[in-house]
Design a protein around this motif. Structure first.
Motif, mmCIF file in Angstrom:
data_model
loop_
_atom_site.group_PDB
_atom_site.id
_atom_site.type_symbol
_atom_site.label_atom_id
_atom_site.label_comp_id
_atom_site.label_asym_id
_atom_site.label_seq_id
_atom_site.Cartn_x
_atom_site.Cartn_y
_atom_site.Cartn_z
ATOM 1 N N THR A 166 0.829 -1.209 0.000
ATOM 2 C CA THR A 166 0.000 0.000 0.000
ATOM 3 C C THR A 166 0.863 1.260 0.000
ATOM 4 O OG1 THR A 166 -0.167 -0.074 2.424
ATOM 5 C CG2 THR A 166 -1.898 -1.177 1.156
ATOM 6 N N GLY A 167 2.047 1.173 0.576
ATOM 7 C CA GLY A 167 2.947 2.318 0.523
ATOM 8 C C GLY A 167 3.336 2.670 -0.893
ATOM 9 N N ALA A 168 3.468 1.643 -1.733
ATOM 10 C CA ALA A 168 3.845 1.872 -3.126
ATOM 11 C C ALA A 168 2.678 2.354 -3.974
ATOM 12 C CB ALA A 168 4.419 0.588 -3.715
ATOM 13 N N LEU A 169 1.446 1.973 -3.611
ATOM 14 C CA LEU A 169 0.315 2.171 -4.518
ATOM 15 C C LEU A 169 -0.765 3.127 -4.018
ATOM 16 C CD1 LEU A 169 -0.158 -1.545 -5.648
ATOM 17 C CD2 LEU A 169 0.952 0.292 -6.916
ATOM 18 N N ALA A 170 -0.774 3.458 -2.747
ATOM 19 C CA ALA A 170 -1.880 4.247 -2.199
ATOM 20 C C ALA A 170 -1.789 5.716 -2.610
ATOM 21 C CB ALA A 170 -1.894 4.134 -0.682
ATOM 22 N N ILE A 171 -2.904 6.220 -3.114
ATOM 23 C CA ILE A 171 -3.091 7.653 -3.370
ATOM 24 C C ILE A 171 -4.518 7.977 -2.935
ATOM 25 C CG2 ILE A 171 -3.282 9.448 -5.125
ATOM 26 C CD1 ILE A 171 -1.201 8.039 -6.760
ATOM 27 N N LEU A 172 -4.689 9.046 -2.170
ATOM 28 C CA LEU A 172 -6.018 9.352 -1.643
ATOM 29 C C LEU A 172 -6.418 10.781 -2.003
ATOM 30 C CD1 LEU A 172 -8.428 8.363 -0.013
ATOM 31 C CD2 LEU A 172 -7.281 9.186 2.066
ATOM 32 N N PRO A 173 -7.041 10.948 -3.168
ATOM 33 C CA PRO A 173 -7.558 12.277 -3.507
ATOM 34 C C PRO A 173 -8.770 12.613 -2.638
ATOM 35 C CG PRO A 173 -8.235 10.678 -5.145
ATOM 36 C CD PRO A 173 -7.304 9.959 -4.217
ATOM 37 N N VAL B 271 -9.976 -2.198 4.844
ATOM 38 C CA VAL B 271 -9.100 -2.365 3.686
ATOM 39 C C VAL B 271 -9.763 -1.708 2.482
ATOM 40 C CG1 VAL B 271 -8.272 -4.058 2.002
ATOM 41 C CG2 VAL B 271 -7.913 -4.448 4.447
ATOM 42 N N ASP B 272 -9.010 -0.881 1.792
ATOM 43 C CA ASP B 272 -9.458 -0.309 0.520
ATOM 44 C C ASP B 272 -8.614 -0.944 -0.576
ATOM 45 O OD1 ASP B 272 -11.381 1.415 1.615
ATOM 46 O OD2 ASP B 272 -9.879 2.969 2.010
ATOM 47 N N TYR B 273 -9.216 -1.863 -1.305
ATOM 48 C CA TYR B 273 -8.436 -2.647 -2.262
ATOM 49 C C TYR B 273 -7.910 -1.825 -3.436
ATOM 50 C CZ TYR B 273 -8.925 -7.401 -0.392
ATOM 51 O OH TYR B 273 -8.812 -8.550 0.360
ATOM 52 N N ARG B 274 -8.379 -0.607 -3.614
ATOM 53 C CA ARG B 274 -7.801 0.228 -4.669
ATOM 54 C C ARG B 274 -6.310 0.452 -4.423
ATOM 55 N NH1 ARG B 274 -10.371 4.265 -1.345
ATOM 56 N NH2 ARG B 274 -8.743 5.573 -0.403
ATOM 57 N N ASP B 275 -5.884 0.346 -3.152
ATOM 58 C CA ASP B 275 -4.480 0.558 -2.792
ATOM 59 C C ASP B 275 -3.644 -0.714 -2.915
ATOM 60 O OD1 ASP B 275 -5.151 3.182 -2.151
ATOM 61 O OD2 ASP B 275 -5.510 2.715 -0.039
ATOM 62 N N TRP B 276 -4.250 -1.786 -3.408
ATOM 63 C CA TRP B 276 -3.547 -3.063 -3.547
ATOM 64 C C TRP B 276 -3.352 -3.431 -5.018
ATOM 65 C CZ3 TRP B 276 -3.490 -7.118 0.672
ATOM 66 C CH2 TRP B 276 -3.759 -6.569 1.931
ATOM 67 N N GLN B 277 -3.656 -2.522 -5.925
ATOM 68 C CA GLN B 277 -3.622 -2.834 -7.352
ATOM 69 C C GLN B 277 -3.278 -1.576 -8.142
ATOM 70 O OE1 GLN B 277 -7.725 -4.091 -8.007
ATOM 71 N NE2 GLN B 277 -8.336 -2.006 -8.498
ATOM 72 N N ILE B 278 -3.034 -1.752 -9.447
ATOM 73 C CA ILE B 278 -2.718 -0.618 -10.312
ATOM 74 C C ILE B 278 -3.965 0.217 -10.581
ATOM 75 C CG2 ILE B 278 -1.844 0.064 -12.571
ATOM 76 C CD1 ILE B 278 0.268 -1.161 -10.744
ATOM 77 N N GLU B 279 -5.065 -0.448 -10.915
ATOM 78 C CA GLU B 279 -6.290 0.250 -11.283
ATOM 79 C C GLU B 279 -6.969 0.851 -10.047
ATOM 80 O OE1 GLU B 279 -5.864 -2.998 -11.509
ATOM 81 O OE2 GLU B 279 -5.666 -3.566 -13.603
#
Length: 536
Positions: A319-326, A340-348
């Motif tokens: 999640t450190g690599a992929l998390a962005i929270l607008p 858990v917000d799975y958007r932070d576990w994937q590219i899309e």
């Protein structure tokens, strides 16, 4: 479409699917169309007005089905299987009907929590380490493919190796390295490109006689790179390589990675699900060393594409690599840190309710049903290997602990073996009853036979074996005759060239005359005689 129309046409579609699966064996496995044939049957422009659903189903038969290679055909032995099943299809239908967008917990709590729970189930079903559960430091997520999982594993490894600096400033060119074997799937090199490392960062470690990564060579290459100032980031070990089905020795690779601070990712896209059968788990001994792990339920576990199971032991790196929270995604549940917000576990950002079909499959078959499916394919592969071993026309040329066999046909002396093998492959595939693919081992073409399609029974494997022998015999005679003819022609050409070569000119060697003692010219010496002859 009203609910009542959907009900009526939905029944028609389910009937069509059931009929199709019931008759798929009668269709050619590989599509018989030529490039452009499908498009030629389609109108140039989209319809202005809606059409009758009966016309859509009619075109499904007329246009689409002839252009399909049938992965659910019992004679499909190519690539790796792409399983689906009734429960999976119905689960996907429900997922599509619900239309859930599961990017965050709040956007559909059931989508997230069911996925977490099913992924924890599979940790137990596959005998994976406890660190992969959501109750621990890690957790699991359903990805779109193992290719995508390999990429996010690399991004997590980069985040850990650089202390998060890649998120802010990107990758330092030419500074970091990734380690694979010659058998590793090409998606790992693609991941290195996408992540900004480039192909030059990928180090290829030699394999042993069983096509498994050599731990001693891995350690040597990592240490050499460190001495030259590189930062090793990730080692990709494979549990069931695509080409030959090889298993890298995780128990030996794990300590090497730990001692050097390198992320160990296990790509078990095909072979991983075999661990549902406990007796097959020793193939992945040492999996507890893995920092991340991926396997595909959509290959061999009765679940339709896409259903890649991906776990990490430390979710903070991922999640450190992929998390962005607008701002537009902020909500109280996310801010609480309790979900858990799975958007932070994937590219899309967006994601489908993929776990629903997995849930349907597990509940319909149960753990024992899944084990039975895997064991059945392994048993058929081992039986086929036994038939091959007792025959003098083929050799099994790689270890085969699961359901993939690599077969090398034998050909007569003088026959181009690669040409003959590829001709055999095309002849089999053109016949329509079976579909196989190939690979190369030690630079030579071999046939791959991958079992695991749900509809494949022993009789289909028997038919495959009969076709292999029949077509080999026909081609062996043809190629042997051609080779003999070519050899005869070559011999005749050599003889003709030799016949046209003129006889060598024979030269007479004149014995060297020793210098005689100089005589008085007045006595008619030899020297005077030579001079006189020259003047005549």
């Amino acid at each position: 479409m009203t609910p009542e129309q959907f009900r009526a046409h939905g029944h028609e579609v389910v009937d069509w699917v059931a009929d199709h699966l019931g008759r798929v064996e009668s269709l050619p496995v590989r599509s018989q169309v030529s490039p452009g044939d499908v498009r030629a049957l389609l109108p140039a422009s989209a319809p202005e007005q809606g059409e009758a659903f009966a016309d859509v189903l009619a075109d499904l038969e007329r246009v689409v089905v002839p252009g399909l290679t049938h992965w659910q055909h019992p004679g499909f032995f190519g690539y790796f299987p792409a399983n689906t099943s009734g429960p999976s299809v119905l689960g996907d239908l429900v997922s599509s009907a619900l239309g859930v967008q599961g990017m965050s917990w709040v956007t559909s709590p059931a989508c997230t929590e069911l996925e977490q729970h099913v992924m924890d189930w599979f940790v137990e079903l596959l005998g994976l380490p406890e660190a992969f559960t959501h109750a621990s430091t890690g957790g699991g997520v359903v990805q779109d493919s193992s290719s995508g999982a390999n990429l996010v594993a690399l991004l997590a490894a980069l985040h850990r190796a650089t202390g998060g600096s890649t998120v802010r400033s990107g990758v330092e060119p030419g500074a970091m390295t990734v380690y694979v074997s010659a058998q590793t799937h090409s998606s790992m090199e693609k991941a290195a490109r996408v992540a900004g490392l480039g192909s030059d960062a990928v180090r290829v470690v030699p394999v042993d006689g069983d096509f498994a990564m050599r731990p001693d060579e891995l350690a040597r290459r990592i240490d050499s790179d460190v001495a030259r100032g590189f930062t090793p980031v990730l080692v990709c070990a494979t549990a069931g390589t695509t080409s030959t089905g090889a298993f890298d020795p995780l128990a030996a690779l794990g300590p090497i990675c730990r001692d050097r601070g390198v992320w160990l990712h296990v790509d078990a896209a095909w072979g991983g699900v075999s661990a549902v059968a406990p007796e097959l788990r020793p193939l992945q001994e040492g999996v507890e060393w893995a920092d991340s792990y991926t396997t595909d339920a959509h290959k061999w576990l009765l679940t339709g594409f896409d259903a890649t199971l991906f776990w990490v032991a430390d979710r903070a790196a991922l999640t450190g690599a992929l998390a962005i929270l607008p701002e537009y995604l902020r909500n109280a549940a996310t801010d609480s840190g309790a979900v858990v917000d799975y958007r932070d576990w994937q590219i899309e950002l967006g994601r489908r309710f993929r776990a629903l079909k997995l849930w349907f499959v597990v509940r319909w078959y149960g753990a024992e049903g899944l084990r039975e499916h895997v064991r059945g394919a392994v048993a058929l592969a081992q039986e086929l290997a036994g038939w091959v071993g007792a025959d003098d026309r083929f050799d099994v040329v790689a270890p085969h602990p699961l359901s993939l066999l690599c077969l090398k046909p034998r050909w007569a002396r003088g026959v181009d073996a690669d040409v003959a093998t590829m001709t055999l492959l095309e002849r089999l595939n053109d016949g329509g009853e079976v579909f196989l693919t190939h690979t190369t081992i030690s630079g030579e073409a071999v046939l791959r036979v991958a079992l695991g399609a749900p509809a494949t029974e022993r009789r289909h494997v028997e038919r495959l074996w009969a076709l292999l022998r029949e077509n080999h015999d026909w081609l062996a005679t043809d190629f042997a005759e051609a080779a003999a003819t070519a050899e005869t022609a070559a011999a005749e050409a050599r003889a003709a060239r030799e016949a046209q070569t003129p006889d060598p000119v024979e030269f007479t060697t004149v014995p060297e005359v020793e210098n005689a003692p100089r005589e008085d010219p007045r006595d008619g010496s030899a020297e005077d005689s030579r001079e006189d002859s020259a003047l005549e």
